[in-house]
Write a protein that holds these residues in place. Structure first.
Motif, PDB file in Angstrom:
ATOM      1  N   MET A 101      19.804  36.302  15.198  1.00 21.50           N
ATOM      2  CA  MET A 101      20.616  35.845  16.614  1.00 21.50           C
ATOM      3  C   MET A 101      21.773  35.128  16.173  1.00 21.50           C
ATOM      4  N   GLU A 102      23.083  35.324  16.897  1.00 20.70           N
ATOM      5  CA  GLU A 102      24.180  34.619  16.325  1.00 20.70           C
ATOM      6  C   GLU A 102      24.207  33.095  16.716  1.00 20.70           C
ATOM      7  N   ASN A 103      24.673  32.225  16.008  1.00 22.56           N
ATOM      8  CA  ASN A 103      24.862  31.026  16.445  1.00 22.56           C
ATOM      9  C   ASN A 103      25.967  30.491  17.414  1.00 22.56           C
ATOM     10  N   GLY A 104      25.790  29.828  18.288  1.00 21.93           N
ATOM     11  CA  GLY A 104      26.483  29.475  19.456  1.00 21.93           C
ATOM     12  C   GLY A 104      26.910  30.529  20.227  1.00 21.93           C
ATOM     13  N   TYR A 105      25.910  31.454  20.548  1.00 22.63           N
ATOM     14  CA  TYR A 105      25.837  32.337  21.642  1.00 22.63           C
ATOM     15  C   TYR A 105      25.597  31.781  22.825  1.00 22.63           C
ATOM     16  N   GLN A 106      26.396  31.918  23.997  1.00 23.80           N
ATOM     17  CA  GLN A 106      26.151  31.453  25.301  1.00 23.80           C
ATOM     18  C   GLN A 106      26.187  32.382  26.438  1.00 23.80           C
ATOM     19  N   THR A 107      25.465  32.398  27.410  1.00 22.89           N
ATOM     20  CA  THR A 107      25.780  33.367  28.610  1.00 22.89           C
ATOM     21  C   THR A 107      26.547  32.574  29.378  1.00 22.89           C
ATOM     22  N   LYS A 108      27.283  33.519  30.282  1.00 20.56           N
ATOM     23  CA  LYS A 108      28.083  32.903  31.336  1.00 20.56           C
ATOM     24  C   LYS A 108      27.798  33.321  32.657  1.00 20.56           C
ATOM     25  N   ASP A 109      27.823  32.510  33.831  1.00 25.68           N
ATOM     26  CA  ASP A 109      27.547  33.154  35.219  1.00 25.68           C
ATOM     27  C   ASP A 109      28.611  33.888  35.645  1.00 25.68           C
ATOM     28  N   ILE A 110      28.159  35.020  36.219  1.00 27.33           N
ATOM     29  CA  ILE A 110      29.246  36.156  36.832  1.00 27.33           C
ATOM     30  C   ILE A 110      29.016  35.736  38.546  1.00 27.33           C
ATOM     31  N   LYS A 111      30.224  35.630  39.154  1.00 26.31           N
ATOM     32  CA  LYS A 111      30.274  35.343  40.339  1.00 26.31           C
ATOM     33  C   LYS A 111      31.219  36.511  40.939  1.00 26.31           C
ATOM     34  N   GLY A 112      30.771  36.915  42.126  1.00 24.66           N
ATOM     35  CA  GLY A 112      31.549  38.185  42.825  1.00 24.66           C
ATOM     36  C   GLY A 112      32.888  37.637  43.162  1.00 24.66           C
ATOM     37  N   THR A 113      33.716  38.681  43.417  1.00 23.33           N
ATOM     38  CA  THR A 113      35.226  38.272  43.810  1.00 23.33           C
ATOM     39  C   THR A 113      35.234  37.915  45.423  1.00 23.33           C
ATOM     40  N   ALA A 114      35.824  37.149  45.681  1.00 18.98           N
ATOM     41  CA  ALA A 114      36.341  36.569  47.398  1.00 18.98           C
ATOM     42  C   ALA A 114      36.934  37.744  48.324  1.00 18.98           C
ATOM     43  N   ASN A 115      37.542  38.698  47.359  1.00 19.72           N
ATOM     44  CA  ASN A 115      38.448  39.812  48.000  1.00 19.72           C
ATOM     45  C   ASN A 115      37.657  40.532  48.634  1.00 19.72           C
ATOM     46  N   LYS A 116      37.802  41.300  49.816  1.00 18.46           N
ATOM     47  CA  LYS A 116      37.134  42.435  50.291  1.00 18.46           C
ATOM     48  C   LYS A 116      38.034  43.431  50.193  1.00 18.46           C
ATOM     49  N   MET A 117      37.166  44.522  49.768  1.00 18.90           N
ATOM     50  CA  MET A 117      38.211  45.807  49.852  1.00 18.90           C
ATOM     51  C   MET A 117      38.519  46.266  51.261  1.00 18.90           C
ATOM     52  N   GLN A 118      39.663  46.965  51.015  1.00 15.74           N
ATOM     53  CA  GLN A 118      40.762  47.333  52.292  1.00 15.74           C
ATOM     54  C   GLN A 118      40.238  48.614  52.625  1.00 15.74           C
ATOM     55  N   GLU A 119      40.421  48.761  54.111  1.00 13.00           N
ATOM     56  CA  GLU A 119      39.961  50.173  54.670  1.00 13.00           C
ATOM     57  C   GLU A 119      40.992  51.447  54.116  1.00 13.00           C
ATOM     58  N   PRO A 120      40.265  52.437  53.722  1.00  9.52           N
ATOM     59  CA  PRO A 120      41.236  53.539  53.374  1.00  9.52           C
ATOM     60  C   PRO A 120      42.398  53.776  54.266  1.00  9.52           C
ATOM     61  N   LYS A 121      43.532  54.165  53.852  1.00 11.63           N
ATOM     62  CA  LYS A 121      44.793  54.547  54.874  1.00 11.63           C
ATOM     63  C   LYS A 121      44.223  56.205  55.284  1.00 11.63           C
ATOM     64  N   PRO A 122      45.024  56.603  56.444  1.00 12.72           N
ATOM     65  CA  PRO A 122      44.530  57.964  57.045  1.00 12.72           C
ATOM     66  C   PRO A 122      45.383  58.884  56.066  1.00 12.72           C
ATOM     67  N   SER A 123      44.934  59.978  55.696  1.00 10.73           N
ATOM     68  CA  SER A 123      45.514  60.949  55.048  1.00 10.73           C
ATOM     69  C   SER A 123      46.538  61.685  55.565  1.00 10.73           C
ATOM     70  N   GLY A 124      46.833  61.971  56.814  1.00 12.76           N
ATOM     71  CA  GLY A 124      47.775  62.496  57.322  1.00 12.76           C
ATOM     72  C   GLY A 124      47.760  64.095  57.599  1.00 12.76           C
ATOM     73  N   MET A 125      46.767  64.516  56.835  1.00 17.99           N
ATOM     74  CA  MET A 125      46.587  66.058  56.596  1.00 17.99           C
ATOM     75  C   MET A 125      46.061  66.495  58.123  1.00 17.99           C
ATOM     76  N   LYS A 126      46.526  67.731  58.448  1.00 21.44           N
ATOM     77  CA  LYS A 126      45.907  68.411  59.616  1.00 21.44           C
ATOM     78  C   LYS A 126      44.732  69.028  59.415  1.00 21.44           C
ATOM     79  N   ALA A 127      43.816  69.183  60.342  1.00 24.68           N
ATOM     80  CA  ALA A 127      42.618  69.903  60.283  1.00 24.68           C
ATOM     81  C   ALA A 127      43.032  71.456  60.018  1.00 24.68           C
ATOM     82  N   PRO A 128      42.415  72.301  59.130  1.00 24.14           N
ATOM     83  CA  PRO A 128      42.605  73.610  59.110  1.00 24.14           C
ATOM     84  C   PRO A 128      42.413  74.365  60.363  1.00 24.14           C
TER      85      PRO A 128
END
Length: 73
Positions: free
Chosen positions: A1-28
Motif C-alpha cells: 500500500m502507498e504511504n500517505g494515501y487518504q480517503t476524502k469525503d464525497i458530498k452531493g451538490t447543492a444544485n438541483k437539476m432543472q426540468e427539461p424544456k418542451p421540445s416544440g415538436m408536433k404530434a404526428p
C-alpha cells in the motif's frame, strides 16, 4: 500500500437539476399505413414501417396502389 494515501469525503451538490424544456415538436397526425400526407412540397405515405415519397399526389396514390397489391405490375 502507498504511504500517505487518504480517503476524502464525497458530498452531493447543492444544485438541483432543472426540468427539461418542451421540445416544440408536433404530434404526428394520421400515420397509419396507407395514409397519404404532404411534407415540404412532397407527398408521402407509410407502408409496413417504411416511408415512401413522391413528387405529386397522383404518383403517391399510384405507388400506394401498387404496394398494396391492387395495382398493375
Amino acid at each position: 500500500m502507498e504511504n500517505g494515501y487518504q480517503t476524502k469525503d464525497i458530498k452531493g451538490t447543492a444544485n438541483k437539476m432543472q426540468e427539461p424544456k418542451p421540445s416544440g415538436m408536433k404530434a404526428p397526425q394520421n400515420m397509419e399505413d396507407g395514409a397519404i400526407f404532404e411534407k415540404d412540397g412532397m407527398f408521402f405515405f407509410k407502408w409496413k414501417g417504411g416511408e415512401c415519397g413522391y413528387h405529386s399526389r397522383s404518383d403517391a396514390e399510384a405507388g400506394l396502389k401498387k404496394l398494396s397489391g391492387n395495382g398493375e405490375s
